[in-house]
Design a protein around this motif. Structure first.
Motif, PDB file in Angstrom:
ATOM      1  N   SER A   4      17.572  93.927  40.675  1.00 55.97           N
ATOM      2  CA  SER A   4      16.672  92.772  40.553  1.00 55.97           C
ATOM      3  C   SER A   4      16.775  91.868  41.784  1.00 55.97           C
ATOM      4  O   SER A   4      15.774  91.310  42.227  1.00 55.97           O
ATOM      5  CB  SER A   4      16.955  91.989  39.275  1.00 55.97           C
ATOM      6  N   CYS A   5      17.965  91.740  42.344  1.00 50.84           N
ATOM      7  CA  CYS A   5      18.132  90.943  43.567  1.00 50.84           C
ATOM      8  C   CYS A   5      17.344  91.567  44.721  1.00 50.84           C
ATOM      9  O   CYS A   5      16.621  90.869  45.434  1.00 50.84           O
ATOM     10  CB  CYS A   5      19.614  90.842  43.915  1.00 50.84           C
ATOM     11  N   ASN A   8      13.627  91.172  44.203  1.00 50.98           N
ATOM     12  CA  ASN A   8      13.204  89.798  44.518  1.00 50.98           C
ATOM     13  C   ASN A   8      13.054  89.598  46.016  1.00 50.98           C
ATOM     14  O   ASN A   8      12.108  88.958  46.479  1.00 50.98           O
ATOM     15  CB  ASN A   8      14.191  88.781  43.950  1.00 50.98           C
ATOM     16  N   LYS A  12       9.526  88.788  47.941  1.00 52.11           N
ATOM     17  CA  LYS A  12       9.318  87.646  48.850  1.00 52.11           C
ATOM     18  C   LYS A  12       8.801  88.101  50.198  1.00 52.11           C
ATOM     19  O   LYS A  12       7.997  87.417  50.825  1.00 52.11           O
ATOM     20  CB  LYS A  12      10.630  86.879  49.040  1.00 52.11           C
ATOM     21  N   ARG A  16       4.329  91.050  45.568  1.00 53.83           N
ATOM     22  CA  ARG A  16       4.606  91.731  44.297  1.00 53.83           C
ATOM     23  C   ARG A  16       4.226  93.205  44.345  1.00 53.83           C
ATOM     24  O   ARG A  16       4.828  94.037  43.676  1.00 53.83           O
ATOM     25  CB  ARG A  16       3.858  91.039  43.165  1.00 53.83           C
TER      26      ARG A  16
END
Length: 172
Positions: A4-5, A8, A12, A16
């Motif tokens: 998930s990190c 993300n 960024k 998406r």
């Protein structure tokens, strides 16, 4: 948590849609360009541009799988895949470089503004009751000192945040 990190960070940097493609390739393995576009529910042109942007950043792997033994380009599958450990290494290294750059900036800022270190002593005097806050407000150069402290606080916060990200990427 590590996935998930990383997703993300990719979201960024590439939006998406880039994160969606990475998640899809992590779940499904190697896919053709058309399959990526269809499964990610994106137009083919948009999927292609996102795939090549991810490839330029060394996040994706592009392989040719021949249909025939002569390896002719028109008779090859072009498969896209992702190596998650490589992505983690790339972003961990990027975090380390960013921390180094911020520490260099911190050192340069502190060396450039050595004359403002005297204000730290004034703050200690106010804390110990030797000087009042009103007297301190009359000291010339206080506004420059506040800008200086704000810059240091921002750098400290950014370094701590990146350090947490590095630890997450390194130890999970």
């Amino acid at each position: 948590l590590k996935e998930s990190c990383v997703l993300n960070i990719i979201a960024k940097r590439f939006g998406r849609k880039g994160a969606r493609i990475i998640r899809l390739l992590l779940d499904r393995g190697a896919l053709e360009e058309q399959q990526v576009g269809d499964l990610a529910m994106m137009p083919r042109k948009e999927a292609r541009s996102t795939l090549y942007a991810l490839l330029r950043s060394n996040i994706l792997i592009w392989e040719e799988a021949p249909k025939r033994s002569d390896f002719h380009a028109s008779y090859c599958f072009h498969l896209w895949s992702v190596n998650f450990n490589k992505i983690v290494d790339i972003y961990r290294e990027s975090c380390y470089k960013s921390i180094l750059n911020m520490r260099i900036r911190y050192r340069a800022l502190s060396q450039h503004n050595k004359e403002l270190d005297r204000f730290t002593a004034y703050e200690d005097d106010v804390a110990n009751g030797v000087m009042t806050e009103e007297e301190m407000m009359k000291v010339p150069g206080l506004d420059k000192y506040h800008k200086y402290r704000l810059a240091f606080d921002k750098l400290d916060t950014a370094i701590l945040s990146l350090d947490r990200t590095c630890m997450l990427l390194a130890h999970l």
